[in-house]
Motif scaffolding. Structure first.
Motif, PDB file in Angstrom:
ATOM      1  N   ARG A 167       0.825  -1.223   0.091  1.00  0.00           N
ATOM      2  CA  ARG A 167      -0.079  -0.001  -0.206  1.00  0.00           C
ATOM      3  C   ARG A 167       0.839   1.298  -0.173  1.00  0.00           C
ATOM      4  NH1 ARG A 167      -5.464   0.032   2.200  1.00  0.00           N
ATOM      5  NH2 ARG A 167      -6.239  -2.092   1.670  1.00  0.00           N
ATOM      6  N   GLY A 168       2.024   1.341   0.527  1.00  0.00           N
ATOM      7  CA  GLY A 168       2.804   2.320   0.411  1.00  0.00           C
ATOM      8  C   GLY A 168       4.171   1.950   1.019  1.00  0.00           C
ATOM      9  N   THR A 169       5.024   2.476   0.214  1.00  0.00           N
ATOM     10  CA  THR A 169       6.533   1.962   0.507  1.00  0.00           C
ATOM     11  C   THR A 169       7.292   3.117   1.267  1.00  0.00           C
ATOM     12  OG1 THR A 169       7.285   2.172  -1.298  1.00  0.00           O
ATOM     13  CG2 THR A 169       6.583   0.002  -0.908  1.00  0.00           C
ATOM     14  N   SER A 170       8.213   2.916   2.057  1.00  0.00           N
ATOM     15  CA  SER A 170       9.401   3.980   2.454  1.00  0.00           C
ATOM     16  C   SER A 170      10.298   3.591   1.528  1.00  0.00           C
ATOM     17  CB  SER A 170       9.462   3.661   3.869  1.00  0.00           C
ATOM     18  OG  SER A 170       8.323   4.061   4.584  1.00  0.00           O
ATOM     19  N   ARG A 171      11.266   4.795   1.360  1.00  0.00           N
ATOM     20  CA  ARG A 171      12.287   4.844   0.826  1.00  0.00           C
ATOM     21  C   ARG A 171      13.341   5.384   1.854  1.00  0.00           C
ATOM     22  NH1 ARG A 171      11.921   8.465  -3.891  1.00  0.00           N
ATOM     23  NH2 ARG A 171      14.327   8.179  -4.099  1.00  0.00           N
ATOM     24  N   LEU A 172      14.586   4.885   1.686  1.00  0.00           N
ATOM     25  CA  LEU A 172      15.753   5.295   2.617  1.00  0.00           C
ATOM     26  C   LEU A 172      16.776   5.756   1.581  1.00  0.00           C
ATOM     27  CD1 LEU A 172      16.229   1.763   4.692  1.00  0.00           C
ATOM     28  CD2 LEU A 172      15.063   3.969   5.375  1.00  0.00           C
ATOM     29  N   LEU A 173      17.377   7.142   2.129  1.00  0.00           N
ATOM     30  CA  LEU A 173      18.142   7.755   1.253  1.00  0.00           C
ATOM     31  C   LEU A 173      19.317   8.056   2.171  1.00  0.00           C
ATOM     32  CD1 LEU A 173      15.154   8.736   0.247  1.00  0.00           C
ATOM     33  CD2 LEU A 173      16.453   9.619  -1.613  1.00  0.00           C
ATOM     34  N   THR A 174      20.421   8.101   1.550  1.00  0.00           N
ATOM     35  CA  THR A 174      21.582   8.601   2.259  1.00  0.00           C
ATOM     36  C   THR A 174      22.545   9.572   1.404  1.00  0.00           C
ATOM     37  OG1 THR A 174      21.634   6.533   3.447  1.00  0.00           O
ATOM     38  CG2 THR A 174      23.866   8.056   3.645  1.00  0.00           C
ATOM     39  N   PHE A 175      22.661  10.707   1.864  1.00  0.00           N
ATOM     40  CA  PHE A 175      23.549  11.573   1.382  1.00  0.00           C
ATOM     41  C   PHE A 175      24.907  12.081   1.960  1.00  0.00           C
ATOM     42  CE2 PHE A 175      19.046  12.650   0.412  1.00  0.00           C
ATOM     43  CZ  PHE A 175      19.045  13.063  -0.853  1.00  0.00           C
ATOM     44  N   ALA A 176      25.968  11.920   1.343  1.00  0.00           N
ATOM     45  CA  ALA A 176      27.108  11.897   2.140  1.00  0.00           C
ATOM     46  C   ALA A 176      27.950  13.256   1.340  1.00  0.00           C
ATOM     47  CB  ALA A 176      27.920  10.688   1.805  1.00  0.00           C
ATOM     48  N   GLY A 177      28.539  14.132   2.106  1.00  0.00           N
ATOM     49  CA  GLY A 177      29.546  14.775   1.868  1.00  0.00           C
ATOM     50  C   GLY A 177      31.030  14.952   2.586  1.00  0.00           C
ATOM     51  N   GLU A 178      31.630  15.984   2.527  1.00  0.00           N
ATOM     52  CA  GLU A 178      32.879  15.865   3.409  1.00  0.00           C
ATOM     53  C   GLU A 178      32.567  16.291   4.806  1.00  0.00           C
ATOM     54  OE1 GLU A 178      37.026  18.784   3.485  1.00  0.00           O
ATOM     55  OE2 GLU A 178      35.892  18.192   1.464  1.00  0.00           O
ATOM     56  N   ASP A 179      32.677  15.354   5.661  1.00  0.00           N
ATOM     57  CA  ASP A 179      32.464  15.464   7.158  1.00  0.00           C
ATOM     58  C   ASP A 179      30.870  15.832   7.406  1.00  0.00           C
ATOM     59  OD1 ASP A 179      35.249  15.855   7.206  1.00  0.00           O
ATOM     60  OD2 ASP A 179      35.251  17.927   7.347  1.00  0.00           O
ATOM     61  N   VAL A 180      29.872  15.276   6.451  1.00  0.00           N
ATOM     62  CA  VAL A 180      28.555  15.214   6.914  1.00  0.00           C
ATOM     63  C   VAL A 180      28.008  14.175   6.258  1.00  0.00           C
ATOM     64  CG1 VAL A 180      27.929  17.032   4.927  1.00  0.00           C
ATOM     65  CG2 VAL A 180      26.694  16.613   7.192  1.00  0.00           C
ATOM     66  N   THR A 181      27.107  13.654   7.042  1.00  0.00           N
ATOM     67  CA  THR A 181      25.920  12.580   6.375  1.00  0.00           C
ATOM     68  C   THR A 181      24.393  12.876   6.702  1.00  0.00           C
ATOM     69  OG1 THR A 181      27.322  10.893   6.648  1.00  0.00           O
ATOM     70  CG2 THR A 181      25.466  10.089   6.327  1.00  0.00           C
ATOM     71  N   VAL A 182      23.703  12.732   5.731  1.00  0.00           N
ATOM     72  CA  VAL A 182      22.246  12.929   5.940  1.00  0.00           C
ATOM     73  C   VAL A 182      21.442  11.633   5.485  1.00  0.00           C
ATOM     74  CG1 VAL A 182      20.096  14.309   5.170  1.00  0.00           C
ATOM     75  CG2 VAL A 182      22.412  15.430   5.381  1.00  0.00           C
ATOM     76  N   GLU A 183      20.714  11.061   6.501  1.00  0.00           N
ATOM     77  CA  GLU A 183      20.100   9.734   6.446  1.00  0.00           C
ATOM     78  C   GLU A 183      18.529  10.190   6.334  1.00  0.00           C
ATOM     79  OE1 GLU A 183      22.637   6.242   7.967  1.00  0.00           O
ATOM     80  OE2 GLU A 183      21.995   7.716   9.462  1.00  0.00           O
ATOM     81  N   THR A 193      11.583  11.870   7.599  1.00  0.00           N
ATOM     82  CA  THR A 193      12.238  11.579   8.878  1.00  0.00           C
ATOM     83  C   THR A 193      13.581  11.216   8.770  1.00  0.00           C
ATOM     84  OG1 THR A 193      10.225  10.656   9.625  1.00  0.00           O
ATOM     85  CG2 THR A 193      12.028  10.281  10.953  1.00  0.00           C
ATOM     86  N   GLY A 194      14.620  11.960   9.487  1.00  0.00           N
ATOM     87  CA  GLY A 194      15.790  11.730   9.141  1.00  0.00           C
ATOM     88  C   GLY A 194      16.909  12.220  10.323  1.00  0.00           C
ATOM     89  N   ARG A 195      18.130  11.920   9.816  1.00  0.00           N
ATOM     90  CA  ARG A 195      19.302  12.428  10.937  1.00  0.00           C
ATOM     91  C   ARG A 195      20.380  13.030  10.198  1.00  0.00           C
ATOM     92  NH1 ARG A 195      21.907   7.446  13.898  1.00  0.00           N
ATOM     93  NH2 ARG A 195      22.559   6.983  11.873  1.00  0.00           N
ATOM     94  N   LEU A 196      20.905  13.982  10.791  1.00  0.00           N
ATOM     95  CA  LEU A 196      22.044  14.747  10.508  1.00  0.00           C
ATOM     96  C   LEU A 196      23.239  14.386  11.298  1.00  0.00           C
ATOM     97  CD1 LEU A 196      23.445  17.216   8.664  1.00  0.00           C
ATOM     98  CD2 LEU A 196      22.618  18.704  10.497  1.00  0.00           C
ATOM     99  N   THR A 197      24.324  13.894  10.583  1.00  0.00           N
ATOM    100  CA  THR A 197      25.707  13.528  11.454  1.00  0.00           C
ATOM    101  C   THR A 197      26.734  14.078  10.949  1.00  0.00           C
ATOM    102  OG1 THR A 197      24.556  11.006  11.475  1.00  0.00           O
ATOM    103  CG2 THR A 197      26.777  11.505  11.888  1.00  0.00           C
TER     104      THR A 197
END
Length: 142
Positions: free
Chosen positions: A54-70, A83-87
């Motif tokens: 009925r509905g799927t969630s997607r997981l995406l990861t973005f990476a850069g120098e000294d930062v990750t966004v999930e 919904t996410g997390r900044l690291t």
């Protein structure tokens, strides 16, 4: 040669004009640029195993120098919830840029955030950190 190019341009405008939404999206992307921002590029895009029909969630990861966004992107009717997390974890202000404008959210001290009411289509996340530096993700389609 200029005359030939003008004739070709007229032919394309008549036979296959670009849709107005494409031009609007291109103008919006240009208006949202931040040349001083650190760029986090998409490195992973997946749908978790066992996601419902009925509905799927997607997981995406973005990476850069000294930062990750999930991110986890979930459907909510015709809209999406991000919904996410900044690291590394730190408080920040988040601006999700999309075809209808911007949606703002707060990133807490543990790096977590939720942004809801996001329309489908191209989005870019823009984080403003406490020291006034910025991090942006590459544009991605939800």
């Amino acid at each position: 040669m200029d005359e030939l190019l003008q004739e070709l341009r007229r032919a394309f405008e008549l036979l296959d004009p670009p849709p107005p939404t494409l031009l609007d999206a291109a103008r919006a992307a240009f208006a949202f640029r931040d040349p001083d921002a650190a760029l986090a590029e998409l490195t992973r895009d997946s749908t978790p195993a066992g996601a419902g029909l009925r509905g799927t969630s997607r997981l995406l990861t973005f990476a850069g120098e000294d930062v990750t966004v999930e991110l986890q992107v979930s459907p909510s009717g015709h809209l999406r919830v991000i919904t996410g997390r900044l690291t590394p974890a730190r408080p920040a202000t988040l601006c999700v840029r999309h075809s209808r404008g911007e949606t703002r959210a707060r990133v807490d001290g543990s790096g977590h955030f939720v942004a809801d009411g996001i329309p489908c289509g191209q989005v870019m996340l823009h984080f403003t950190l406490p020291d006034a530096t910025t991090v942006v993700t590459s544009w991605s389609r939800l």
